[in-house]
Design a protein around this motif. Structure first.
Motif, short mmCIF file in Angstrom:
data_model
loop_
_atom_site.label_atom_id
_atom_site.label_comp_id
_atom_site.label_asym_id
_atom_site.label_seq_id
_atom_site.Cartn_x
_atom_site.Cartn_y
_atom_site.Cartn_z
N GLY A 1 1.06 -1.11 0.18
CA GLY A 1 0.11 0.20 0.06
C GLY A 1 0.89 1.61 0.13
N ARG A 2 0.82 2.96 -0.14
CA ARG A 2 1.10 3.90 0.33
C ARG A 2 0.05 4.97 0.73
NH1 ARG A 2 1.92 5.99 -5.63
NH2 ARG A 2 0.21 5.18 -6.88
N THR A 3 0.10 6.10 0.85
CA THR A 3 -0.40 6.60 1.12
C THR A 3 -1.03 7.43 -0.55
OG1 THR A 3 1.36 8.42 0.97
CG2 THR A 3 1.16 7.94 3.15
N ASN A 4 -2.05 7.83 0.09
CA ASN A 4 -2.86 8.60 -1.22
C ASN A 4 -3.32 7.68 -2.58
OD1 ASN A 4 -3.14 11.22 0.52
ND2 ASN A 4 -1.27 11.51 0.28
N MET A 5 -4.03 6.36 -2.41
CA MET A 5 -3.23 5.52 -2.96
C MET A 5 -4.86 5.86 -3.66
SD MET A 5 -3.57 2.38 -0.47
CE MET A 5 -3.24 0.90 -1.40
N SER A 6 -4.93 5.68 -5.20
CA SER A 6 -6.28 6.03 -5.78
C SER A 6 -7.32 5.36 -5.22
CB SER A 6 -5.64 5.49 -7.25
OG SER A 6 -5.14 3.86 -7.31
N ILE B 1 -0.74 -5.46 9.40
CA ILE B 1 0.44 -5.67 11.04
C ILE B 1 0.72 -5.94 12.18
CG2 ILE B 1 1.11 -3.18 12.20
CD1 ILE B 1 -0.12 -1.67 10.14
N GLU B 2 -0.62 -6.83 12.62
CA GLU B 2 -0.55 -7.16 13.33
C GLU B 2 -0.34 -8.32 13.12
OE1 GLU B 2 -4.89 -7.15 14.73
OE2 GLU B 2 -5.45 -5.62 15.49
N TYR B 3 -0.03 -9.00 12.03
CA TYR B 3 0.16 -10.45 11.68
C TYR B 3 1.87 -10.02 11.84
CZ TYR B 3 1.81 -13.89 7.85
OH TYR B 3 2.71 -14.23 7.57
N LEU B 4 2.30 -9.37 11.01
CA LEU B 4 3.84 -9.15 11.04
C LEU B 4 4.18 -8.19 12.63
CD1 LEU B 4 4.53 -6.65 7.94
CD2 LEU B 4 4.71 -9.45 8.01
N GLU C 1 8.33 -10.36 12.29
CA GLU C 1 9.02 -9.71 10.84
C GLU C 1 8.66 -8.26 11.16
OE1 GLU C 1 9.67 -11.24 8.57
OE2 GLU C 1 9.30 -13.43 9.39
N PRO C 2 10.31 -7.60 10.03
CA PRO C 2 9.23 -5.99 10.34
C PRO C 2 8.22 -5.53 9.48
CG PRO C 2 11.30 -7.21 8.53
CD PRO C 2 10.56 -8.53 9.08
N ILE C 3 8.56 -4.56 9.63
CA ILE C 3 7.13 -3.92 9.07
C ILE C 3 7.43 -2.62 8.18
CG2 ILE C 3 4.83 -2.29 9.42
CD1 ILE C 3 4.81 -3.52 12.07
N PHE C 4 7.38 -2.11 7.01
CA PHE C 4 7.53 -1.21 6.07
C PHE C 4 7.15 -0.38 6.60
CE2 PHE C 4 7.62 0.60 1.74
CZ PHE C 4 8.53 1.02 1.52
N ILE D 1 2.78 4.47 7.34
CA ILE D 1 2.23 5.60 7.31
C ILE D 1 1.12 6.13 6.09
CG2 ILE D 1 2.80 7.94 5.74
CD1 ILE D 1 5.89 7.35 6.73
N ALA D 2 0.81 4.75 5.61
CA ALA D 2 0.08 4.83 4.57
C ALA D 2 -1.42 4.20 5.89
CB ALA D 2 -0.27 3.85 4.00
N ARG D 3 -0.91 3.94 6.89
CA ARG D 3 -2.26 2.99 7.99
C ARG D 3 -2.98 4.48 8.78
NH1 ARG D 3 -2.31 3.21 13.47
NH2 ARG D 3 -3.62 1.83 13.99
#
Ligand code: DGI
Ligand code: FE
Ligand code: FE
Ligand code: FE
Length: 186
Positions: free
Chosen positions: A111-116, A160-163, A168-171, A176-178
């Protein structure tokens, strides 16, 4: 290339179980696009190609990503590379050049911020296709019919909870998107 040619090309590249996942994402992306007013053909195309490189070995992903000049931050978590590489190959491999379609494949994992709208549809279709099984999936499926942004926020939290559970590391850009999407829906 026609959609049927793309389907056959993807089928030849993936194991049966992964291909069935992709078929599920295509159906779900098509349905979510119709509900929420995105372009269903674009949603289907992005869904067909999103996991095209999912079964490549890590070394091949990393080398190809270097050759494509994909941003360095993505190399730290090679799980994030397969969508970027699929998007990078898609003009040559499938004749797909629509930037929104390519971005929907490119960002389907992080994902990312401001997704279409299309990016949200494909991200969620990947998360809730009929083959997915995890505790929150039924809730996210239901919410995705009515409120795409709330479903996206729930899906980010679930990932994020799963990671965290798996240590695991979280991107960072996913976090930020969350934060951004929760700010929008709350
Ligand atoms: O390709 P799929 O299995 O259909 O689903 P995906 O592309 O959403 O996720 C691929 C993998 O990437 C999955 O095992 C979870 C993992 N992943 C997603 N976000 C992150 C991540 N791994 C790390 N280390 N960090 C992340 O932020
Ligand atoms: Fe994927
Ligand atoms: Fe995903
Ligand atoms: Fe997928």
């Amino acid at each position: 290339m026609t959609e049927d040619m793309i389907r056959e090309r993807v089928k030849a590249e993936l194991k049966e179980k992964r291909f069935r996942h992709v078929e599920g994402v295509v159906q779900t992306a098509d349905r979510l696009a119709r509900i929420h007013g995105a372009n269903p053909e674009h949603a289907r195309l992005a869904a067909w190609i999103h996991d095209f490189c999912r079964q490549w070995p890590k070394e091949k992903l990393v080398q190809t990503a270097k050759d494509m000049n994909i941003e360095e931050q993505y190399f730290e978590m090679p799980e994030l590379l397969h969508g970027h590489i699929a998007a990078g190959l898609a003009p040559q491999e499938f004749g797909i050049t629509d930037e929104d379609v390519l971005n929907a494949a490119r960002f389907h994992t992080s994902g990312r911020t401001n997704m279409s709208l299309l990016e949200k549809v494909v991200y969620l279709a990947d998360a809730i296709e009929p083959g997915r099984k995890y505790p929150a999936v039924e809730e996210i499926r239901k919410v995705a019919e009515e409120d795409l942004d709330l479903a996206l926020a729930l899906s980010f939290d679930n990932t994020i909870e799963y990671l965290i559970q798996r240590r695991e590391p979280i991107f960072p850009l996913t976090v930020i998107a969350r934060n951004g999407i929760w700010r929008k829906v709350k």
